[in-house]
Design a protein around this motif. Structure first.
Motif, mmCIF file in Angstrom:
data_model
loop_
_atom_site.group_PDB
_atom_site.id
_atom_site.type_symbol
_atom_site.label_atom_id
_atom_site.label_comp_id
_atom_site.label_asym_id
_atom_site.label_seq_id
_atom_site.Cartn_x
_atom_site.Cartn_y
_atom_site.Cartn_z
ATOM 1 N N GLN A 251 2.326 -2.736 -2.488
ATOM 2 C CA GLN A 251 3.349 -1.850 -2.041
ATOM 3 C C GLN A 251 3.394 -1.412 -0.562
ATOM 4 O O GLN A 251 4.521 -1.094 0.064
ATOM 5 N N THR A 254 5.234 -5.324 4.295
ATOM 6 C CA THR A 254 6.738 -5.586 4.570
ATOM 7 C C THR A 254 7.115 -6.781 3.807
ATOM 8 O O THR A 254 6.498 -7.478 3.442
ATOM 9 N N PRO A 255 8.484 -6.944 3.768
ATOM 10 C CA PRO A 255 9.033 -8.076 3.256
ATOM 11 C C PRO A 255 8.329 -9.395 4.004
ATOM 12 O O PRO A 255 8.258 -10.217 3.118
ATOM 13 N N SER A 284 8.189 5.379 7.871
ATOM 14 C CA SER A 284 9.545 5.752 7.465
ATOM 15 C C SER A 284 10.408 4.575 8.043
ATOM 16 O O SER A 284 10.305 4.116 9.122
ATOM 17 N N SER A 287 11.083 -1.064 4.707
ATOM 18 C CA SER A 287 10.959 -1.205 2.898
ATOM 19 C C SER A 287 9.766 -1.937 2.484
ATOM 20 O O SER A 287 9.082 -2.625 3.441
ATOM 21 N N SER A 288 9.430 -1.892 1.268
ATOM 22 C CA SER A 288 8.145 -2.475 0.613
ATOM 23 C C SER A 288 8.782 -3.786 0.359
ATOM 24 O O SER A 288 9.411 -4.191 -0.265
ATOM 25 N N SER A 291 8.558 -4.312 -3.677
ATOM 26 C CA SER A 291 9.815 -4.106 -4.422
ATOM 27 C C SER A 291 10.916 -5.230 -4.304
ATOM 28 O O SER A 291 11.792 -5.606 -5.025
ATOM 29 N N GLU A 292 10.789 -5.708 -2.881
ATOM 30 C CA GLU A 292 11.881 -6.680 -2.682
ATOM 31 C C GLU A 292 11.488 -8.007 -3.420
ATOM 32 O O GLU A 292 12.346 -8.781 -3.918
ATOM 33 N N LYS A 335 11.682 3.675 -1.651
ATOM 34 C CA LYS A 335 12.135 2.418 -1.462
ATOM 35 C C LYS A 335 11.554 1.933 -0.285
ATOM 36 O O LYS A 335 11.551 2.512 0.794
#
Length: 335
Positions: A251, A254-255, A284, A287-288, A291-292, A335
């Motif tokens: 998690q 990064t993507p 902040s 995105s994780s 998740s992507e 997210k």
């Protein structure tokens, strides 16, 4: 040879009980020492089974009298037999194993695979139906995502599967990795060289390895590069062939990092990616990658995602209550 356990509708109810003999199932065991291990210290294992299955269990010499409904007695019988057979194989019968046996019995009619992993140090058994599904998925797919809350065994079971695959000659080496993401302290302020700086982030992977493999084999494997434990940043530009590769705490990728890692997969290799989307330590606005990836790769052949839930937490009963409390306060994961 007589079977280790026999069952009959025998015995009499406890004093003051309103149940008749038809509500009593008596199990006979052939080894009192193993029966003692099954019952636990001060019969604590029996107390767990009684509470969870709503039955009453009374020890009588080499017998256990089980009282309750038909379904309760049947479930208790299966759990007791499973744990007794575990003791016969020389395996521990801990409170965690008791809870696991109960969970697996409750899911017996769902046709979910139970799962067992044999390593050089121990036999690791699935303690929940989801863990059984996870083990089965790892064995059948080249890439598996294990996603869910802390304490569900995502990393530990993946490492155990890796140790089993190495032992059986299915892979030539194990590669374990984590992103070295700061959570309150900066790497630069930690003492020591680069290895000493990143080792604290990788300690959970070492712990899992030492639990499923003899220490001498782990030390030898690391020295001979048969076992590699490295931060995610060290993976760029490599092709990992003939390896069992695990990315933990995904998690916090990064993507871009996740895509880089997944494309390291080489011939004859398998990958397991684990993470908890509710515990993201990325800055902040970033995105994780986990998740992507789960969303983008959904339905791709050869890839399986196993979602763990709070009910799968096996670390400590309090951990489950802690996670549930946080979920109640913030039900939507970051997210």
């Amino acid at each position: 040879m007589n079977p280790p356990i026999t069952a009959a509708q025998l015995g009499s109810p406890k004093s003051g009980s309103r149940q008749d003999d038809s509500n009593i199932l008596t199990l006979s065991f052939d080894d009192n020492r193993l029966l003692s291990l099954l019952c636990g210290e001060h019969d604590e294992n029996l107390a767990i089974i009684e509470h969870r299955l709503n039955v009453d269990i009374t020890p009588r010499g080499n017998r256990l009298a089980v009282r309750g409904t038909d379904s309760g007695r049947d479930s208790a019988r299966d759990v007791l037999m499973s744990l007794y057979n575990r003791a016969r194989r020389g395996l521990d019968v801990t409170k965690g194993e008791v809870e696991g046996a109960i969970r697996m019995r409750e899911a017996a009619d769902t046709n979910i695979p139970s799962g067992a992993i044999r390593t050089r140090r121990k036999l690791v058994m699935a303690r929940t139906p989801t863990q059984g599904t996870y083990i089965e998925a790892i064995r059948k797919h080249e890439l598996v995502f294990g996603v869910g809350p802390a304490g569900t065994g995502k990393t530990y079971l993946a490492v155990a599967c890796a140790a089993e695959a190495l032992m059986n000659g299915e892979v030539d080496r194990i590669v374990l990795s984590r992103p070295a993401v700061e959570a309150g302290e900066r790497l630069g302020f930690l003492p020591g060289d680069m290895k000493e700086k990143v080792d604290p982030y990788l300690r959970p992977l070492y712990d899992a390895l030492y639990d499923v493999m003899p220490a001498s084999l782990v030390t030898k494997g690391i020295a001979e590069n048969q076992i590699e434990i490295a931060p995610l940043a060290f993976m760029r530009g490599r092709t990992l062939a003939g390896a069992f590769v695990i990315l933990d705490e995904a998690q916090n990728t990064t993507p871009q990092q996740m895509k880089m890692f997944l494309t390291r997969l080489g011939e004859g290799s398998r990958m397991v990616v684990t993470g908890d989307p509710t515990q993201i330590d990325l800055p902040s606005g970033i995105s994780s990658g986990l998740s992507e990836a789960v969303t983008v790769l959904k339905g791709v052949s050869g890839i399986e995602t196993v979602m763990f839930k709070n009910a799968d937490i096996v670390r400590h009963p309090l951990v489950g209550r802690i996670v549930a409390a946080y979920d109640k306060k913030a039900p939507k994961p970051a997210k």
